[in-house]
Enzyme design. Structure first.
Site, PDB file in Angstrom:
ATOM      1  N   GLU A  14      16.333  -0.011  -5.243  1.00 29.63           N
ATOM      2  CA  GLU A  14      15.359   0.785  -4.496  1.00 29.63           C
ATOM      3  C   GLU A  14      14.174  -0.119  -4.157  1.00 29.63           C
ATOM      4  O   GLU A  14      13.964  -1.140  -4.797  1.00 29.63           O
ATOM      5  CB  GLU A  14      14.869   1.956  -5.353  1.00 29.63           C
ATOM      6  CG  GLU A  14      15.952   2.930  -5.768  1.00 29.63           C
ATOM      7  CD  GLU A  14      16.537   3.696  -4.601  1.00 29.63           C
ATOM      8  OE1 GLU A  14      15.821   3.903  -3.606  1.00 29.63           O
ATOM      9  OE2 GLU A  14      17.721   4.069  -4.673  1.00 29.63           O
TER      10      GLU A  14
ATOM     11  N   SER B 102      18.063  11.202   6.028  1.00 32.07           N
ATOM     12  CA  SER B 102      18.301  12.094   4.889  1.00 32.07           C
ATOM     13  C   SER B 102      16.998  12.464   4.192  1.00 32.07           C
ATOM     14  O   SER B 102      16.921  13.466   3.511  1.00 32.07           O
ATOM     15  CB  SER B 102      19.252  11.430   3.897  1.00 32.07           C
ATOM     16  OG  SER B 102      18.726  10.197   3.474  1.00 32.07           O
TER      17      SER B 102
ATOM     18  N   ARG C 294       7.837   5.836   9.494  1.00 35.06           N
ATOM     19  CA  ARG C 294       8.987   5.875  10.394  1.00 35.06           C
ATOM     20  C   ARG C 294       9.043   7.190  11.161  1.00 35.06           C
ATOM     21  O   ARG C 294       9.496   7.237  12.297  1.00 35.06           O
ATOM     22  CB  ARG C 294      10.285   5.644   9.624  1.00 35.06           C
ATOM     23  CG  ARG C 294      10.629   6.694   8.602  1.00 35.06           C
ATOM     24  CD  ARG C 294      11.979   6.412   7.976  1.00 35.06           C
ATOM     25  NE  ARG C 294      12.326   7.377   6.930  1.00 35.06           N
ATOM     26  CZ  ARG C 294      13.412   7.306   6.195  1.00 35.06           C
ATOM     27  NH1 ARG C 294      14.263   6.316   6.382  1.00 35.06           N
ATOM     28  NH2 ARG C 294      13.652   8.207   5.266  1.00 35.06           N
TER      29      ARG C 294
END
Ligand SMILES: *[C@@H]1O[C@H](CO)[C@@H](O)[C@H](O)[C@H]1NC(C)=O
Ligand SMILES: *[C@@H]1O[C@H](CO)[C@@H](O)[C@H](O)[C@H]1NC(C)=O
Length: 363
Positions: free
Chosen positions: A125, A186, A194
């Site tokens: 991550e 998702s 973004r």
């Protein structure tokens, strides 16, 4: 007296002779020779041939996989994977997936660590999505992550050379496209940068957007069909960090959609893929200017096809998470037996992750 002495001596000589004969016989019996030969072999054997016992302390995301996979799928022999916590006293290395430590360092092995044992910090991550769990900072020996400067660096994907010695080169023809720009998302959070880019861009160009929030859940099969039917795909990372370039880029490249990337700098992307394989949001002063460029490419096939030139030399290879990552770790352990510590993990992973133009970390 003298005769008695002589006979005792005889007995001694006889015993001595017997002893010599027994030793002589022993040396020639197969089992004895096996034993000595084995010792000789043990001393000349390459230490790198010694199999590595790697203990998976926490299954990444609590999902098991085939423990034989290193040999059968990734060509990494001499690697024994186990999830048997009782072997913590003899394992060469212990793999700890950061996310699964949850918030509690007491989830880590508690027994005194064997001197030769190495602990591997595994995390894929980004720093924005990685919790700073207290007590882990100076505990590990080896880092396993997507960063290029990790001890074991496994990117989400890569471009590997194609062997074209035996086939004539045919230019890649993209699949039938019936959409201009697509985005499958998702984790849609309005505060993400973004999402702001998306909202600006859609003022100028239609974007086909899919994902839970839009009540269009996408299965793996649908995913491929959707991405390959779009001329451009928004490969927008959830956060901006050095080397944090995920499958969002590599899937689009693989499926024949030109990625429009948001993430680290163009320079950083160009360390992974050729500069003419993607469009970077930073290439344009505004989303309006980007949209204009997309319209131009939409009407100029030759210009559009330039984004596929990399296919003459490369193909996309995705990493199989987590099996491939774990097997690479095992191979690394086998090759690097020396003492090694990962000092100040948090400083390295969080504080030096902001971009390529940062001063080099203390590595
Ligand atoms: C992981 O999976 C096991 C077995 O399926 C289950 O018992 C356990 O609760 C799971 N742990 C977490 C943290 O989800
Ligand atoms: C692994 O790291 C720990 C602390 O980070 C250190 O105490 C230990 O000696 C290291 N072990 C090896 C085999 O490098």
């Amino acid at each position: 007296m003298m005769a008695g002495c002589k006979s005792w001596r005889c007995v001694w000589y006889a015993l001595l002779l017997l002893f010599v004969i027994v030793i002589g016989l022993l040396c020639y019996t197969p089992s004895f020779r096996c034993l000595t030969q084995e010792n000789e072999e043990a001393t000349v054997r390459n230490p790198a041939d010694h199999p590595v016992l790697l203990l998976i302390w926490l299954w990444p995301f609590n999902q098991t996989f085939d423990l034989e996979c290193c040999n059968s799928r990734f060509n990494v022999p001499s690697c024994v994977l186990t999830d048997d916590r009782d072997s913590v006293g003899k394992a060469d290395a212990v793999l700890i997936h950061h996310r699964d430590v949850a918030w509690d360092a007491s989830n880590l092995p508690q027994v005194p660590r064997p001197l030769q044992q190495k602990w591997i910090w595994m995390n894929f991550e980004s720093p924005s999505n990685t919790a700073r769990i207290p007590g882990l900072n100076n505990m590990f020996n080896i880092s396993l992550t997507y960063r290029k400067d990790a001890d074991i660096s496994v990117p989400y994907g890569s471009l590997v050379p194609v062997d074209r010695r035996f086939e004539a080169f045919v230019d890649f023809v993209p699949f039938e496209k019936d959409k201009l720009v697509c985005w499958i998302v998702s984790n849609y959070r309005p505060e993400h940068r973004r999402v702001q880019y998306y909202k600006q861009l859609r003022k100028y160009v239609q974007i086909h957007v899919y994902g839970d929030l839009f009540e269009k859940r996408v299965s793996d099969e649908e995913y491929k069909d959707i991405v390959s039917s779009c001329k451009f795909y928004l490969s927008f990372e959830n956060s901006v960090h050095k080397d944090y370039i995920t499958e969002k880029l590599f899937n689009a490249l693989d499926l024949g959609a030109v990625p429009i990337v948001f993430g680290p700098s163009r320079r950083n992307y160009e360390r992974f893929v050729p500069g003419d394989a993607f469009i970077h949001v930073d290439d344009f002063p505004s989303m309006k200017a980007l949209a204009k460029h997309l319209f131009l490419l939409n009407h100029n096939e030759a210009l559009y096809l330039r984004y596929f030139r990399w296919r003459r030399r490369f193909r996309v290879k995705m990493s199989t998470f987590p099996e491939e990552n774990v097997c690479q770790a095992c191979e690394y352990i086998q090759r690097n037996r020396q003492y090694q510590v990962l000092t100040n993990l948090y400083q390295w992973f969080w504080d030096t992750s902001e971009g390529l133009d940062m001063p080099p970390s203390f590595y």
